[in-house]
Design a protein around this motif. Structure first.
Motif, PDB file in Angstrom:
ATOM      1  N   GLU A   8       0.837  -0.840   0.185  1.00 54.69           N
ATOM      2  CA  GLU A   8       0.555   0.111   0.116  1.00 54.69           C
ATOM      3  C   GLU A   8       0.995   1.234   0.122  1.00 54.69           C
ATOM      4  O   GLU A   8       0.408   2.115  -0.809  1.00 54.69           O
ATOM      5  N   TRP A   9       1.715   1.398   0.791  1.00 59.74           N
ATOM      6  CA  TRP A   9       3.258   2.299   0.779  1.00 59.74           C
ATOM      7  C   TRP A   9       4.567   1.454   1.417  1.00 59.74           C
ATOM      8  O   TRP A   9       3.769   0.837   2.160  1.00 59.74           O
ATOM      9  N   ILE A  10       5.044   2.907   1.169  1.00 60.56           N
ATOM     10  CA  ILE A  10       6.611   2.575   1.300  1.00 60.56           C
ATOM     11  C   ILE A  10       6.913   3.837   1.777  1.00 60.56           C
ATOM     12  O   ILE A  10       6.707   4.848   1.289  1.00 60.56           O
ATOM     13  N   ASN A  11       7.827   4.005   3.406  1.00 58.88           N
ATOM     14  CA  ASN A  11       8.784   5.486   3.447  1.00 58.88           C
ATOM     15  C   ASN A  11       9.714   5.211   3.744  1.00 58.88           C
ATOM     16  O   ASN A  11      10.494   3.503   4.273  1.00 58.88           O
ATOM     17  N   LYS A  12      10.538   6.051   3.544  1.00 55.55           N
ATOM     18  CA  LYS A  12      12.122   5.788   3.423  1.00 55.55           C
ATOM     19  C   LYS A  12      12.297   7.053   4.235  1.00 55.55           C
ATOM     20  O   LYS A  12      13.927   7.120   4.075  1.00 55.55           O
ATOM     21  N   TYR A  13      11.439   7.000   5.673  1.00 53.41           N
ATOM     22  CA  TYR A  13      12.544   8.335   5.811  1.00 53.41           C
ATOM     23  C   TYR A  13      13.676   8.059   6.567  1.00 53.41           C
ATOM     24  O   TYR A  13      14.792   8.552   7.285  1.00 53.41           O
ATOM     25  N   LEU A  14      14.286   6.250   7.490  1.00 59.07           N
ATOM     26  CA  LEU A  14      14.618   5.900   8.647  1.00 59.07           C
ATOM     27  C   LEU A  14      15.871   5.747   7.641  1.00 59.07           C
ATOM     28  O   LEU A  14      17.501   5.667   7.626  1.00 59.07           O
ATOM     29  N   LEU A  15      15.876   5.177   5.729  1.00 57.01           N
ATOM     30  CA  LEU A  15      16.711   4.883   5.061  1.00 57.01           C
ATOM     31  C   LEU A  15      17.749   5.885   4.793  1.00 57.01           C
ATOM     32  O   LEU A  15      18.472   6.374   4.569  1.00 57.01           O
ATOM     33  N   THR A  16      16.953   7.332   4.618  1.00 56.91           N
ATOM     34  CA  THR A  16      17.483   8.326   4.525  1.00 56.91           C
ATOM     35  C   THR A  16      17.746   8.741   6.211  1.00 56.91           C
ATOM     36  O   THR A  16      19.434   9.608   5.523  1.00 56.91           O
ATOM     37  N   LEU A  17      17.588   8.809   6.506  1.00 54.17           N
ATOM     38  CA  LEU A  17      18.000   9.621   7.814  1.00 54.17           C
ATOM     39  C   LEU A  17      19.517   8.751   8.182  1.00 54.17           C
ATOM     40  O   LEU A  17      20.507   9.443   8.591  1.00 54.17           O
ATOM     41  N   HIS A  18      19.706   7.040   8.250  1.00 53.55           N
ATOM     42  CA  HIS A  18      20.621   6.320   8.160  1.00 53.55           C
ATOM     43  C   HIS A  18      22.059   6.064   6.960  1.00 53.55           C
ATOM     44  O   HIS A  18      22.447   5.591   7.575  1.00 53.55           O
ATOM     45  N   GLN A  19      21.290   7.419   5.777  1.00 52.27           N
ATOM     46  CA  GLN A  19      22.182   6.787   4.683  1.00 52.27           C
ATOM     47  C   GLN A  19      21.886   5.369   3.842  1.00 52.27           C
ATOM     48  O   GLN A  19      22.876   5.176   3.807  1.00 52.27           O
ATOM     49  N   GLY A  20      21.193   4.514   4.665  1.00 49.34           N
ATOM     50  CA  GLY A  20      20.753   3.083   4.173  1.00 49.34           C
ATOM     51  C   GLY A  20      21.919   2.284   4.600  1.00 49.34           C
ATOM     52  O   GLY A  20      21.878   1.145   4.765  1.00 49.34           O
ATOM     53  N   ALA A  21      22.395   2.940   6.040  1.00 49.39           N
ATOM     54  CA  ALA A  21      23.032   1.730   7.025  1.00 49.39           C
ATOM     55  C   ALA A  21      22.129   0.769   7.542  1.00 49.39           C
ATOM     56  O   ALA A  21      20.896   0.677   7.908  1.00 49.39           O
ATOM     57  N   LEU A  22      22.547  -0.735   7.532  1.00 51.12           N
ATOM     58  CA  LEU A  22      22.314  -2.146   8.096  1.00 51.12           C
ATOM     59  C   LEU A  22      22.045  -2.101   9.360  1.00 51.12           C
ATOM     60  O   LEU A  22      22.694  -2.243   9.954  1.00 51.12           O
ATOM     61  N   MET A  23      20.909  -2.315   9.788  1.00 50.18           N
ATOM     62  CA  MET A  23      20.544  -2.588  11.269  1.00 50.18           C
ATOM     63  C   MET A  23      18.949  -3.140  11.500  1.00 50.18           C
ATOM     64  O   MET A  23      18.463  -3.540  10.762  1.00 50.18           O
ATOM     65  N   ASN A  24      19.287  -3.926  12.973  1.00 48.83           N
ATOM     66  CA  ASN A  24      17.925  -3.936  13.475  1.00 48.83           C
ATOM     67  C   ASN A  24      17.251  -3.257  13.860  1.00 48.83           C
ATOM     68  O   ASN A  24      17.700  -2.142  14.423  1.00 48.83           O
ATOM     69  N   HIS A  25      15.602  -3.324  13.805  1.00 51.65           N
ATOM     70  CA  HIS A  25      14.806  -2.194  14.518  1.00 51.65           C
ATOM     71  C   HIS A  25      13.497  -3.170  14.410  1.00 51.65           C
ATOM     72  O   HIS A  25      12.895  -4.526  14.008  1.00 51.65           O
ATOM     73  N   SER A  26      13.137  -2.424  15.883  1.00 57.09           N
ATOM     74  CA  SER A  26      11.341  -3.004  16.521  1.00 57.09           C
ATOM     75  C   SER A  26      10.198  -2.082  16.359  1.00 57.09           C
ATOM     76  O   SER A  26      10.983  -0.990  16.529  1.00 57.09           O
ATOM     77  N   THR A  27       9.715  -2.359  15.519  1.00 53.83           N
ATOM     78  CA  THR A  27       9.068  -1.057  15.054  1.00 53.83           C
ATOM     79  C   THR A  27       7.368  -1.825  15.987  1.00 53.83           C
ATOM     80  O   THR A  27       7.142  -3.134  16.195  1.00 53.83           O
ATOM     81  N   TYR A  28       6.328  -0.990  16.089  1.00 55.67           N
ATOM     82  CA  TYR A  28       5.756  -1.040  17.045  1.00 55.67           C
ATOM     83  C   TYR A  28       4.071  -0.285  16.342  1.00 55.67           C
ATOM     84  O   TYR A  28       4.977   0.870  15.920  1.00 55.67           O
TER      85      TYR A  28
END
Length: 167
Positions: free
Chosen positions: A54-74
């Motif tokens: 439905e949608w894609i959000n790239k805010y964190l991708l841009t904020l961290h310049q694509g750095a790979l890391m684990n995320h917890s989402t709620y």
């Protein structure tokens, strides 16, 4: 997501149903589907109704310049999306349609006075049947946000009380 149903999306494909490259770091249930968080910070809402992105959000991708890391989402019952990673929590406000870079900022957005620690890392989150948002933090106790009465209750560990829960 329905049992034995397929999602119609292409990884690295073209168009609205294209899911960007990345490994899934977290899956969070939401209204009418799930939100997946990729290890590069991209969030995507997958619909269980039409089995598409439905949608894609790239805010964190841009904020961290694509750095790979684990995320917890709620997700709370108000549609706010809370994402914790590397000692930080950011929140997408469904009301103002923008990202907040700290928990105290979104608490203020909800109209609640908050006088606690500015660096709140969300470890878990749930909305109860009364609409209160309960937040388990990393060594900051537990917060209960009474959205309707604009109150924030803080519950902290007390080592002198045998019934107190350590964080």
């Amino acid at each position: 997501v329905g049992k034995n149903k397929s999602f119609l999306f292409n990884q690295n494909g073209q168009g609205k149903s294209a899911l960007p490259d990345g490994m899934v770091s977290c899956i969070t249930e939401c209204k009418d589907g799930v939100i997946i968080t990729l290890n590069n910070g991209i969030l995507a809402k997958l619909s269980s109704k039409n089995h598409k992105v439905e949608w894609i959000n790239k805010y964190l991708l841009t904020l961290h310049q694509g750095a790979l890391m684990n995320h917890s989402t709620y997700m709370d019952s108000y549609g706010n999306i809370w994402v914790s990673y590397l000692g930080n929590t950011v929140v997408w406000s469904s009301k103002s349609k923008k990202w907040y870079n700290s928990v105290p900022q979104i608490i203020k957005e909800l109209g609640i006075k908050y006088e606690g620690n500015n660096n709140v890392l969300v470890k878990d989150l749930v909305t109860d049947s009364k609409g209160n948002i309960w937040i388990a933090t990393d060594h900051g106790g537990m917060l209960m946000l009474d959205v309707h009465n604009h109150i924030c209750e803080s519950y902290k560990y007390d080592n002198t009380n045998t019934e107190s829960i350590p964080d």
